[in-house]
Write an enzyme that holds these catalytic residues in place. Structure first.
Site, short mmCIF file in Angstrom:
data_model
loop_
_atom_site.label_atom_id
_atom_site.label_comp_id
_atom_site.label_asym_id
_atom_site.label_seq_id
_atom_site.Cartn_x
_atom_site.Cartn_y
_atom_site.Cartn_z
N HIS A 118 0.84 -1.20 0.00
CA HIS A 118 0.00 0.00 0.00
C HIS A 118 0.88 1.26 0.00
CE1 HIS A 118 -3.51 2.42 1.73
NE2 HIS A 118 -2.47 3.18 2.05
N GLU A 119 1.89 1.29 0.87
CA GLU A 119 2.76 2.47 0.97
C GLU A 119 3.67 2.60 -0.25
OE1 GLU A 119 2.13 4.65 3.17
OE2 GLU A 119 0.69 3.35 4.20
N HIS A 142 1.69 4.27 -2.85
CA HIS A 142 1.70 5.72 -2.66
C HIS A 142 2.96 6.33 -3.29
CE1 HIS A 142 -1.80 6.62 -0.31
NE2 HIS A 142 -1.46 5.91 0.73
N GLU A 174 -6.19 6.78 -0.82
CA GLU A 174 -6.10 5.57 -0.01
C GLU A 174 -6.74 4.38 -0.73
OE1 GLU A 174 -4.65 4.95 3.33
OE2 GLU A 174 -3.58 6.54 2.28
#
Length: 365
Positions: free
Chosen positions: A147-148, A151, A198
């Site tokens: 997930h990060e 980003h 997100e």
């Protein structure tokens, strides 16, 4: 498309210590492959906000990024082969799967609140809290780190850093007339974008972890703690349906007010959105190796992006069970007696909502 451990091309350093379970690798993947349409449209709207360009350019030169890096270096634990080695393996794995050329530094910071973030202007930094490390198992943590990394690949860290700074600044200048209002307008727009970003990063986490159940477990733990034996995925997702469809227009307004101060969407909503995307043809095509590549980004059409975003929002409004969205659909469709419908939706008495030819009682509930 090669697996992570198949011995094909790639950075040997990134593949030296990867988890044993084989995962698909997405060589040259563009962030467009997993970005939520609402993420792209919210970012476009943010960039068009009056004063944003001025603030962005000013803060890009003023923000103490070097100080930020020194802060984590001095007061957190940097993930490496010697410290939190299992997290380092997951980080390398995630960067290899999403083909991120440079592995960003990652730090573990002491905080009982489960959280993770990707910040930085020139180069992204990933930070995870001890609360998160202690809460999640390996597969769940792999999805969070993915997930990060998502980003980072999307370039979200720049706007996230500005959001953190402006939130702090707004508190400091709250006593200045109009000054705080201008800052909070940008903060509100940034939060709206970040909530949508997100959803994109959750998709990146699934592409890295390649285990929907693990992604669901991680979100459930973030919502309810380390009590999986007391939780059920189907019941958890049903909460999202109940949240979207329940109540009258007053509840719809309260939902908007509740979410405005938040940087993240509600956890049940994130889980439902991710599960829905995992069942789409778009996700399966990515897993089969058919996805947009970064080499093609320069040729992408802005108009097409707008069209996709507009189509997404239209579908959301049309299919939503939320009373406010249903009212918008009725109005757009030419439904009569707006006043009666408003009275019925807000529960403001029976004199007109359910009389005459304005529909059944269910129509006004």
């Amino acid at each position: 498309m090669p697996d992570v451990n198949d011995g094909n091309d790639g950075n040997d350093d990134q593949r030296e210590h990867v988890p044993s379970r084989q995962r698909r690798r997405f060589e040259g993947i563009s962030s467009r492959a997993y970005e939520h349409p609402a993420d792209r449209s919210a970012l476009v709207a943010l960039r068009k906000l009056s004063g944003f360009d001025t603030v962005f350019k000013a803060l890009s030169g003023l923000l103490p990024e070097r100080s930020l890096r020194l802060l984590f270096l001095s007061d957190s634990v940097r993930v490496s082969d010697d410290q939190f080695a299992h997290l380092n393996d997951m980080l390398r794995d995630a960067c290899y799967i999403l083909d991120l050329e440079k592995v960003p530094p990652m730090y573990v910071t002491q905080d009982p609140q489960p959280n993770a973030m990707c910040i930085g202007l020139d180069e992204p930094i990933i930070v995870v809290t001890t609360g998160l490390v202690e809460l999640l198992d390996e597969e769940e943590m792999q999805a969070v780190i993915g997930h990060e990394v998502g980003h980072a690949l999307s370039g979200h860290s720049v706007y996230r850093t500005i959001l953190l700074f402006l939130t702090s600044l707004a508190l400091r200048v709250a006593w200045i007339p109009l000054g705080n209002f201008a800052i909070m307008a940008i903060v509100t727009a940034l939060r709206e974008w970040f909530r949508k970003s997100e959803l994109s990063a959750d998709r990146a986490g699934l592409l890295v972890g390649q285990d929907l159940k693990a992604s669901m477990r991680g979100l459930m733990k973030i919502a309810g703690g380390n009590h999986l034996h007391e939780m059920n995925v189907d019941a958890f997702l049903k909460q999202a349906e109940e949240y979207e469809a329940g109540g009258d227009l007053r509840d719809s307004v309260l939902k908007i007010l509740n979410v405005m101060p938040r940087t993240h969407p509600f956890t049940t909503v994130r889980a439902a959105e991710l599960k829905k995307w995992a069942a789409t043809r778009d996700y399966q095509r990515i897993m089969d190796g058919h996805y947009p590549r970064r080499s093609e980004d320069k040729d992408t059409s802005v108009t097409d992006s707008f069209r996709q975003s507009a189509s997404h929002y239209a579908d959301n409004v049309r299919n939503s069970k939320d009373p406010l969205m249903k009212l918008v659909t009725d109005i757009a469709g030419g439904a009569g007696d707006l006043g009666g419908k408003l009275r019925g939706k807000f529960g403001g008495g029976s004199g007109g909502a359910n009389t005459g030819n304005h529909g059944t009682p269910e129509d006004g509930a």
